[in-house]
Design an enzyme around this catalytic site. Structure first.
Site, PDB file in Angstrom:
ATOM      1  N   GLU A 163       8.073  16.848 -26.051  1.00 60.83           N
ATOM      2  CA  GLU A 163       7.412  17.281 -24.809  1.00 60.83           C
ATOM      3  C   GLU A 163       7.954  18.641 -24.343  1.00 60.83           C
ATOM      4  O   GLU A 163       7.234  19.416 -23.706  1.00 60.83           O
ATOM      5  CB  GLU A 163       7.583  16.228 -23.702  1.00 60.83           C
ATOM      6  CG  GLU A 163       6.944  14.875 -24.000  1.00 60.83           C
ATOM      7  CD  GLU A 163       5.416  14.825 -23.814  1.00 60.83           C
ATOM      8  OE1 GLU A 163       4.804  15.884 -23.578  1.00 60.83           O
ATOM      9  OE2 GLU A 163       4.847  13.721 -23.923  1.00 60.83           O
ATOM     10  N   GLU A 222      -5.284  16.466 -11.766  1.00 61.80           N
ATOM     11  CA  GLU A 222      -5.897  16.683 -13.074  1.00 61.80           C
ATOM     12  C   GLU A 222      -7.395  16.925 -12.993  1.00 61.80           C
ATOM     13  O   GLU A 222      -8.178  16.300 -13.705  1.00 61.80           O
ATOM     14  CB  GLU A 222      -5.590  15.494 -14.004  1.00 61.80           C
ATOM     15  CG  GLU A 222      -5.789  15.855 -15.467  1.00 61.80           C
ATOM     16  CD  GLU A 222      -5.189  14.818 -16.418  1.00 61.80           C
ATOM     17  OE1 GLU A 222      -3.964  14.670 -16.399  1.00 61.80           O
ATOM     18  OE2 GLU A 222      -5.943  14.185 -17.166  1.00 61.80           O
ATOM     19  N   ARG A 237      -4.170  20.798 -15.220  1.00 61.22           N
ATOM     20  CA  ARG A 237      -3.186  19.778 -15.570  1.00 61.22           C
ATOM     21  C   ARG A 237      -3.515  19.104 -16.898  1.00 61.22           C
ATOM     22  O   ARG A 237      -2.616  18.605 -17.587  1.00 61.22           O
ATOM     23  CB  ARG A 237      -3.091  18.732 -14.457  1.00 61.22           C
ATOM     24  CG  ARG A 237      -2.012  17.705 -14.711  1.00 61.22           C
ATOM     25  CD  ARG A 237      -1.638  16.909 -13.481  1.00 61.22           C
ATOM     26  NE  ARG A 237      -0.550  15.998 -13.820  1.00 61.22           N
ATOM     27  CZ  ARG A 237       0.192  15.341 -12.959  1.00 61.22           C
ATOM     28  NH1 ARG A 237      -0.021  15.482 -11.679  1.00 61.22           N
ATOM     29  NH2 ARG A 237       1.161  14.548 -13.361  1.00 61.22           N
ATOM     30  N   ASN A 245      -1.807  17.606 -21.716  1.00 59.96           N
ATOM     31  CA  ASN A 245      -2.102  16.546 -22.676  1.00 59.96           C
ATOM     32  C   ASN A 245      -2.285  17.057 -24.099  1.00 59.96           C
ATOM     33  O   ASN A 245      -2.840  16.354 -24.945  1.00 59.96           O
ATOM     34  CB  ASN A 245      -3.347  15.767 -22.225  1.00 59.96           C
ATOM     35  CG  ASN A 245      -3.027  14.877 -21.044  1.00 59.96           C
ATOM     36  OD1 ASN A 245      -2.019  14.183 -21.041  1.00 59.96           O
ATOM     37  ND2 ASN A 245      -3.863  14.917 -20.025  1.00 59.96           N
ATOM     38  N   HIS A 290      -2.094   9.263 -28.216  1.00 59.91           N
ATOM     39  CA  HIS A 290      -2.381   7.938 -27.654  1.00 59.91           C
ATOM     40  C   HIS A 290      -3.077   7.061 -28.689  1.00 59.91           C
ATOM     41  O   HIS A 290      -2.823   5.856 -28.759  1.00 59.91           O
ATOM     42  CB  HIS A 290      -3.256   8.073 -26.404  1.00 59.91           C
ATOM     43  CG  HIS A 290      -2.522   8.613 -25.222  1.00 59.91           C
ATOM     44  ND1 HIS A 290      -3.153   9.136 -24.114  1.00 59.91           N
ATOM     45  CD2 HIS A 290      -1.198   8.714 -24.968  1.00 59.91           C
ATOM     46  CE1 HIS A 290      -2.255   9.542 -23.238  1.00 59.91           C
ATOM     47  NE2 HIS A 290      -1.055   9.300 -23.736  1.00 59.91           N
ATOM     48  N   HIS A 305      -1.927  14.700 -26.932  1.00 58.19           N
ATOM     49  CA  HIS A 305      -1.888  13.348 -26.378  1.00 58.19           C
ATOM     50  C   HIS A 305      -3.128  12.526 -26.724  1.00 58.19           C
ATOM     51  O   HIS A 305      -3.043  11.304 -26.777  1.00 58.19           O
ATOM     52  CB  HIS A 305      -1.686  13.390 -24.866  1.00 58.19           C
ATOM     53  CG  HIS A 305      -0.275  13.678 -24.458  1.00 58.19           C
ATOM     54  ND1 HIS A 305       0.384  14.840 -24.827  1.00 58.19           N
ATOM     55  CD2 HIS A 305       0.631  12.951 -23.736  1.00 58.19           C
ATOM     56  CE1 HIS A 305       1.616  14.821 -24.318  1.00 58.19           C
ATOM     57  NE2 HIS A 305       1.789  13.693 -23.664  1.00 58.19           N
ATOM     58  N   HIS A 316       6.463   7.498 -27.936  1.00 58.98           N
ATOM     59  CA  HIS A 316       5.451   8.390 -27.369  1.00 58.98           C
ATOM     60  C   HIS A 316       5.635   9.828 -27.869  1.00 58.98           C
ATOM     61  O   HIS A 316       4.690  10.474 -28.322  1.00 58.98           O
ATOM     62  CB  HIS A 316       5.511   8.317 -25.841  1.00 58.98           C
ATOM     63  CG  HIS A 316       4.592   9.272 -25.150  1.00 58.98           C
ATOM     64  ND1 HIS A 316       3.219   9.160 -25.231  1.00 58.98           N
ATOM     65  CD2 HIS A 316       4.833  10.357 -24.374  1.00 58.98           C
ATOM     66  CE1 HIS A 316       2.661  10.144 -24.533  1.00 58.98           C
ATOM     67  NE2 HIS A 316       3.618  10.889 -24.003  1.00 58.98           N
ATOM     68  N   LYS A 323       2.409  11.021 -11.883  1.00 58.29           N
ATOM     69  CA  LYS A 323       1.554  10.104 -12.638  1.00 58.29           C
ATOM     70  C   LYS A 323       2.299   8.798 -12.825  1.00 58.29           C
ATOM     71  O   LYS A 323       3.413   8.781 -13.346  1.00 58.29           O
ATOM     72  CB  LYS A 323       1.191  10.690 -14.006  1.00 58.29           C
ATOM     73  CG  LYS A 323       0.033  11.658 -13.960  1.00 58.29           C
ATOM     74  CD  LYS A 323      -0.531  11.870 -15.362  1.00 58.29           C
ATOM     75  CE  LYS A 323      -1.664  12.862 -15.352  1.00 58.29           C
ATOM     76  NZ  LYS A 323      -2.233  13.035 -16.715  1.00 58.29           N
ATOM     77  N   ARG A 344       0.816  -1.232   0.000  1.00 63.04           N
ATOM     78  CA  ARG A 344       0.000   0.000   0.000  1.00 63.04           C
ATOM     79  C   ARG A 344       0.845   1.276   0.000  1.00 63.04           C
ATOM     80  O   ARG A 344       0.401   2.330   0.429  1.00 63.04           O
ATOM     81  CB  ARG A 344      -0.988   0.028   1.166  1.00 63.04           C
ATOM     82  CG  ARG A 344      -2.014  -1.090   1.115  1.00 63.04           C
ATOM     83  CD  ARG A 344      -3.233  -0.787   1.971  1.00 63.04           C
ATOM     84  NE  ARG A 344      -4.107  -1.942   2.005  1.00 63.04           N
ATOM     85  CZ  ARG A 344      -4.046  -2.888   2.942  1.00 63.04           C
ATOM     86  NH1 ARG A 344      -3.186  -2.779   3.919  1.00 63.04           N
ATOM     87  NH2 ARG A 344      -4.865  -3.917   2.896  1.00 63.04           N
ATOM     88  N   LYS A 388       6.412  22.177 -15.676  1.00 62.27           N
ATOM     89  CA  LYS A 388       5.682  20.998 -15.210  1.00 62.27           C
ATOM     90  C   LYS A 388       5.338  21.126 -13.739  1.00 62.27           C
ATOM     91  O   LYS A 388       4.210  20.847 -13.316  1.00 62.27           O
ATOM     92  CB  LYS A 388       6.527  19.743 -15.459  1.00 62.27           C
ATOM     93  CG  LYS A 388       5.897  18.433 -14.985  1.00 62.27           C
ATOM     94  CD  LYS A 388       4.807  17.944 -15.933  1.00 62.27           C
ATOM     95  CE  LYS A 388       4.156  16.661 -15.462  1.00 62.27           C
ATOM     96  NZ  LYS A 388       4.566  15.468 -16.212  1.00 62.27           N
TER      97      LYS A 388
END
Lengths: 366, 366
Positions: free
Chosen positions: B188, B240, B244, B248, B255, B251, B268, B146, B124, B230
């Protein structure tokens, strides 16, 4: 209906949530509604619980135009693993559940733990509700945000702390709970008395017969007091950096029993009962409580119809299995022991020969 | 060495952490030491990076009596899945790593995302450090918490927000980075200029040749300004719920490209470059930016040696793949578009025929 609020921040806010306890409240969708970001939910249950309560919950939600996706898992602790978790991900993705789609756990501890972990990790976290249908889940696992799965090398080794938006305890669901599972839940109820609530412990000693006989009033009171205790502990230490560890009385031994016997052979509550008696015996040898106290504990578990003798796995095997415990620190096993009746303490200084003697003297015949 | 602090609470505390940027700082274990609860770590890397930097890091830590367990994963985006994650759990459990054992990610974005998710969920949650060795990881994925894995039905669908205790960016590791991966990282870097930092965008237009040629001074400055951007975005919106999402840009298309081509075929950053140009084209059709702006963007990516034309997957397939995006809300795809150069905006009101036209006109020949 009674409501307890779990306050995880000093001020009420997003991180506080209610535990509602009452009869037939599964059919009161208003308990969910205001906390649903989207009128769409996935309800995760198992092959035993779904036939009993899934349609009741779905139609109650449906009357308020909440669309629900049922996801039905195989039943049993042996399915609390990565494969079953992946079944949940597959279903959520195949049906394009979104960040605003809430996930409801309808079932016992295994369903709650798996569902909570899926909710914590699907799209990096979606809203989550607990509808526990076993006594154990109602008094313990559904409250406090521990979620996770087992690994072949140990129980609950993978998981997250992730709080539900609400916990809805419908006592009607206990009507269909087998006696053996009811008793397993009582093991965790007794725990709260032992670790922090001596008055509750005495109340339990007086009312244990009524509890086992499912007396409605005694049942609700036992659930309520258990949830109040659990909420207080979690509020003070959400992530188990301190006092929350005390909730694990009997669990270090108990997890070894569950793992050593093969998951699912002993119910969690049964293993905790036998494990707590081992912890009590160890506490006596550490000169914390006396033999009369140990007898009182054993008596209470016996009256609850729970196993009082842990299986003989062999001392070396117990030590090996306990070494896998999450509470191990610097290779040292940390034991939750009883300082006195109604007060637990964490000790890392148990001599290994004392542990060995306790295991040799207090577990069943080989 | 330069240090940027990411402040996730209004007051400095446990949830704030440093990003150190410098040459040869992998060999400065003091950057880790004060944040290690136990002198024991697991270092997770892959078959490409481990032979280059694992021993350097291990021996630096060893000089301070930190015991380290190396865990080496297969290389590549196609391994960012549940199976590889399970390899990490297996190794951590087999070696009895504890709650105080820190986990260090030594590698690019895949290693960082997998390791971060393992750290978030093992027992955990255990302490976690990022040592990114690709430009993309250094300027983007290692900062902000993330973590996650891919699912056959979509990228990063399973994960957690989990912050590192420190990020150590050693620019020496870029010496061994192939040009193609360096360029993917530049995609990026350009993003920060486009979404929120027009001055940085102009600086990049002047310095893009030097960046591609790995000029040391330009490289450090590009990394530093990217990390500052960032950090600011993440500080304002850790999970997000708002700003935030602007990170993307490109993206949602990107993606879809990665998934549609098969993970690992397009890097990517390459998919983000082509995706950003699609987003720019869509922004123009939405009357936000003009064709000169789009040309300026295309030019910058072209100078960076990045693909400027997205593959022709077919409009229907793009729409299907984008429908799997985590940002979908109520079935509506939310696009990050450019309101003007240096300012992005989230829009849910893109007409489907305008999207279809953009995809038909601006993707490659079938």
């Amino acid at each position: 209906m009674q409501t307890i609020t779990v306050m995880l921040d000093s001020v009420p806010g997003e991180r506080s949530y209610p535990i509602h306890i009452g009869e037939d409240i599964l059919c009161q969708p208003e308990l969910f509604l205001e906390r649903l970001p989207q009128k769409r939910v996935a309800i995760i249950s198992n092959t035993v619980v779904a036939p009993l309560y899934m349609e009741r919950l779905r139609s109650a939600l449906g009357r308020h135009n909440v669309v629900s996706l049922p996801i039905i898992l195989p039943d049993g602790e042996e399915h609390k693993n990565l494969q079953t978790l992946n079944l949940i991900y597959d279903a959520l993705l195949a049906h394009r559940c979104e960040r605003g789609t809430s996930i409801i756990a309808l079932g016992g501890g295994v369903v709650g733990d798996l569902t909570g972990f899926a909710a914590a990790t699907y799209l990096r976290g979606v809203p989550f509700f607990q509808v526990p249908t076993t006594l154990l889940a109602q008094v313990d696992s559904s409250v406090g945000g521990k979620t996770g799965i087992n690994h072949p090398l140990g129980k609950n080794m993978i998981g997250a702390f992730y709080q539900p938006r609400a916990v809805i305890v419908d006592t009607v669901t206990l009507d269909t709970l087998p006696d053996r599972e009811l008793r397993a839940g009582i093991a965790e109820i007794i725990k709260y008395g032992l670790i922090r609530d001596p008055a509750f412990l005495e109340w339990l000693e007086k009312n244990i017969a009524g509890l086992v006989a499912r007396d409605a009033e005694i049942m609700v009171e036992a659930i309520r007091r258990s949830c109040v205790n659990k909420a207080e502990v979690v509020e003070a230490d959400e992530r188990e950096s301190g006092g929350r560890a005390l909730l694990n009385l009997g669990h270090t031994f108990g997890h070894a029993i569950e793992n050593g016997m093969g998951y699912g052979v002993w119910l969690h509550g049964e293993a905790v009962a036998a494990g707590t008696i081992l912890a009590a015996e160890l506490s006596q040898r550490m000169h914390l409580i006396n033999s009369i106290d140990v007898e009182r504990i054993r008596n209470l578990y016996a009256q609850a119809g729970l196993p009082c003798v842990a299986p003989n796995l062999g001392t070396a095997e117990y030590v090996r299995l306990m070494g896998l415990d999450k509470k191990v620190e610097g290779g040292k096993i940390r034991f939750v022991l009883l300082e006195r009746m109604g007060k637990a303490v964490v000790r890392s200084d148990v001599p290994s020969n004392m542990l060995a003697a306790t295991l040799a003297e207090c577990t069943g015949n080989a």
